[in-house]
Design an enzyme around this catalytic site. Structure first.
Site, PDB file in Angstrom:
ATOM      1  N   GLU A 205      -0.336  -5.471  15.176  1.00 51.73           N
ATOM      2  CA  GLU A 205      -0.179  -5.479  13.716  1.00 51.73           C
ATOM      3  C   GLU A 205       1.278  -5.401  13.292  1.00 51.73           C
ATOM      4  O   GLU A 205       1.690  -6.029  12.317  1.00 51.73           O
ATOM      5  CB  GLU A 205      -0.960  -4.316  13.106  1.00 51.73           C
ATOM      6  CG  GLU A 205      -0.899  -4.282  11.596  1.00 51.73           C
ATOM      7  CD  GLU A 205      -1.791  -3.223  10.986  1.00 51.73           C
ATOM      8  OE1 GLU A 205      -1.914  -3.196   9.750  1.00 51.73           O
ATOM      9  OE2 GLU A 205      -2.376  -2.420  11.744  1.00 51.73           O
TER      10      GLU A 205
ATOM     11  N   GLU B 298       0.795  -1.232   0.000  1.00 47.25           N
ATOM     12  CA  GLU B 298       0.000   0.000   0.000  1.00 47.25           C
ATOM     13  C   GLU B 298       0.826   1.281   0.000  1.00 47.25           C
ATOM     14  O   GLU B 298       0.266   2.369  -0.111  1.00 47.25           O
ATOM     15  CB  GLU B 298      -0.964  -0.016   1.189  1.00 47.25           C
ATOM     16  CG  GLU B 298      -2.064  -1.041   1.028  1.00 47.25           C
ATOM     17  CD  GLU B 298      -2.972  -1.133   2.242  1.00 47.25           C
ATOM     18  OE1 GLU B 298      -4.191  -1.225   2.040  1.00 47.25           O
ATOM     19  OE2 GLU B 298      -2.455  -1.112   3.387  1.00 47.25           O
TER      20      GLU B 298
END
Length: 686
Positions: free
Chosen positions: A622, A478
């Site tokens: 994460e 991304e």
């Protein structure tokens, strides 16, 4: 080679040391099923979740408190981004407790310990209150009753004492128009006291309701008198007092339910009905049914011999995935599952590409719920394609209740991260591959596969043979925004088109001939030395996460071992040490295991999650050093490194097969039980 081996082993030791420095305590030997917190530090505490696929309860470092209660599928507009957000529901398990008039809190107790039993999905806290009593409580999100919870409390008196205990119902701040009720239903054999609350979601879209009741045992004689108290609009409680003699143990339970208008047309009455239903089952039946349901789930397990800590960690990952979804519905887990409000509770490619394969291999019936979520939102995906000038179905990057695009406007991934459509299609195709269910393929798989294939046929720009380009996308990496011919997007589109054609053949339907033409002409770019190029303008910069390497797995577009290794060796050096999600290293691990390189495979397996763990329950964040657990996406990726990497499992059009692979040097044996629809066991030995 010797220097490389020494360097790799040194890196492994550093990873382990990093975790130990972050931990609040060190395990002498990790229990395969129980994660213990022997020291509770509220300033360095990341809660762990007990959930049943519908209700998630997040633990707190305070006695008789839980941090949050969240329900799957409960969304409304509030907060950042003008998009739907997950909502906290009523906190129905908080309690107030005092002994001889002294309130029990973190300052008045000692020996406070907590533990999660993953085998039975039970969270237990215990402590001593001065020299007067020992207290223990355990709560469950009941697996057999999707909207019900249970807490059991036992108090062992060291002296004669009087306890005053209250079950507190508290509404989160975001809810409005809270209404509180207390009602007693008298029957000849029992009195049912119901503490009930109802509120509206921030915009009034949803009605949220919860109800609780005390459960007393006959062994303790006459039930104590329960008193209801209103405190304010957002909180009320029911309480009782009890005298306990020295040496005696007194036990009682709180049973409750939480449900919304997203789940039932009449949530207020249903919450009370479900609480009554659970209460009259009795504690023993409730716990027995719950434990039996979890025993069935654990028939599909991953067993490691020779590495106790990895075994516990793998169980924790499986436990969380099992906790965050269930069969028989059409809800799908967000990146943080039911562990809180992370990522607004939205559904991304995290589910379809990263979590779904583990569900599919271990519990196809749960995987079916995740695909049902996408099928029910197919019409919304078609409208999304139409509004962007395309045909077929274009799934949103972030999805919530209705299936419309829910990405905040400031994030370019909403309009441009189109590979999500191919990820949904891949999950649908793989579901058929594992189950071989042609009826499902015809009724639900084919509509998804054909509509998504139509999208890609309209999405490409036809610039001559071999140049059906897919321009202006956000890559799977991304950090690469608005690039052309991204490797993962292009390859995933090719696979989507080919799988749709395969489905047509299986169903004896006529495939659109344009699908195969488009698939054959979508380019996969190369660098001058033959390394697969991430996108047309890629210049060797750092990447957020695996992109090119996903062409080797799960897409299987690149299968030649030399090319797999070449891409691995190049891109593993492009991933920074921090700020990247756990799935990247998991894919590196999986591919190295399939290439027969056990040392690299084990290094990347550990690197995928060890630096991401937070105390005191080893919950995964994460990123390395992150503080936003629980990251179910990362757990799904690491489980794939075990199942499809070390275990060699592979999903093919003919079902699940086992490929040649290798184990870490210190693993003696890996057993994967209850796999697929036949519940087969696969074993790998060193």
């Amino acid at each position: 080679m010797v220097q490389t081996s020494i360097r790799r082993k040194t890196q492994n030791y550093i990873l382990i040391l990093i975790f130990f420095l972050k931990s609040t305590h060190i395990f002498a030997q990790a229990d395969p099923w129980i994660i213990k917190a022997q020291k509770i530090d509220p300033s360095d505490y990341y809660g762990i979740t007990v959930a049943n696929g519908m209700i998630g309860i997040i633990s707190s470092p305070e006695p008789f408190k839980v941090k949050n209660v969240v329900l799957a599928g409960t969304y409304d507009l509030y907060g950042r981004g003008r998009v739907s957000n997950f909502l906290n529901s009523f906190n129905l398990l908080n309690m107030k407790f005092d002994i001889d008039g002294t309130t029990m809190d973190a300052k008045t107790i000692t020996n406070f310990k907590q533990e999660l039993n993953m085998q039975t999905a039970a969270f237990t806290s215990s402590f001593d209150f001065k020299d007067q009593a020992s207290v223990k409580y355990t709560y469950y999100s009941l697996r057999q009753l999707p909207f019900c919870v249970l807490m059991e409390v036992s108090v062992t008196a060291k002296k004669d004492i009087v306890i005053n205990t209250a079950s507190v119902m508290e509404a989160p701040d975001a809810l409005r128009d809270v209404q509180n009720y207390y009602n007693e239903i008298d029957r000849p054999h029992v009195t049912i006291g119901l503490l009930t609350s109802m509120a509206k979601s921030p915009t009034g879209k949803l009605q949220l309701c919860a109800s609780t009741s005390f459960m007393f045992t006959e062994a303790h004689g006459q039930e104590p008198r329960v008193i209801h108290e209103m405190w304010d609009n957002n909180m009320h409680l029911m309480k009782f007092s009890k005298t306990i003699k020295a040496g005696e143990t007194y036990s009682y339970c709180i049973v409750g339910s939480s449900i919304t208008s997203a789940h039932h047309d009449d949530p207020l009455n249903e919450a009370e009905r479900l609480t009554i239903f659970a209460k009259l089952q009795g504690r023993d039946r409730l716990v027995n049914f719950h434990e039996n349901a979890w025993a069935d789930l654990w028939k599909s397990d991953i067993l490691v011999e020779g590495d106790e800590q990895s075994q516990q960690d793998i169980h924790s990952m499986l436990y969380h995935l099992y906790s965050f979804a269930r069969e028989g519905n059409s809800f799908s887990p967000s990146p943080m599952g039911l562990s809180g409000l992370g990522y607004n509770g939205h559904v991304f490619w995290d589910t379809d590409l990263w979590m779904f394969p583990a569900y599919l291999v271990m519990h196809p019936e749960i995987a079916k719920s995740l695909i049902e979520y996408r099928f029910e939102r197919l019409e919304a995906a078609k409208r999304n394609a139409f509004s962007h000038g395309y045909k077929g179905a274009m799934y949103p990057w972030e999805s919530a209740g209705t299936g419309v695009e829910e990405t905040p406007v400031w994030a370019l991934s909403g309009p441009f991260e189109h590979h999500i459509t191919a990820c949904v299609a891949l999950a649908a195709w793989n579901y058929y591959c594992v189950t071989q269910d042609k009826d499902w393929l015809r009724e639900k798989g084919w509509p998804i596969l054909s509509a998504t294939a139509d999208f890609w046929a309209s999405r490409v720009e036809r610039n001559g043979p071999g140049n059906f380009d897919i321009n202006n996308v956000v890559a799977a990496d991304e950090w690469a925004e608005n690039v052309d011919n991204n490797a993962f997007t292009n390859a995933a589109a090719k696979v989507n088109l080919q799988n749709a054609a395969s489905a047509a053949k299986i169903l004896a339907l006529k495939a659109n001939p344009d699908w195969e033409l488009v698939a054959q002409n979508i380019p996969i770019l190369k660098m001058p030395d033959g390394t697969t190029k991430e996108h047309a303008s890629y210049k060797g910069e750092g990447i957020k996460q695996a992109d090119v390497n996903l062409l080797s797995f799960p897409l299987k577009v690149i299968t030649e071992p030399a090319q797999v290794k070449k891409d691995l060796e190049y891109y593993k050096g492009r991933v920074p040490d921090a700020g990247t999600p756990a799935m990247t290293q998991a894919i590196f691990s999986l591919l190295y295991a399939r290439l027969g390189d056990s040392e690299n495979a084990y290094h990347w397996f550990k690197d995928a999650y060890l630096p991401n763990l937070n105390p005191p329950f080893r919950v995964i964040a994460e990123t390395k050093g992150g503080t936003n657990p629980y990251f179910a996406t990362g757990a799904g990726g690491v489980l794939q490194s075990v199942l499809m990497g070390f275990g060699g499992l592979d999903i093919t059009p003919d079902g699940i097969v086992q490929l040649k692979s290798v184990l870490p040097e210190n693993w003696k044996k890996l057993s994967i039980t209850g796999v697929g629809i036949t519940r087969k066991t696969y074993v790998v030995k060193n």
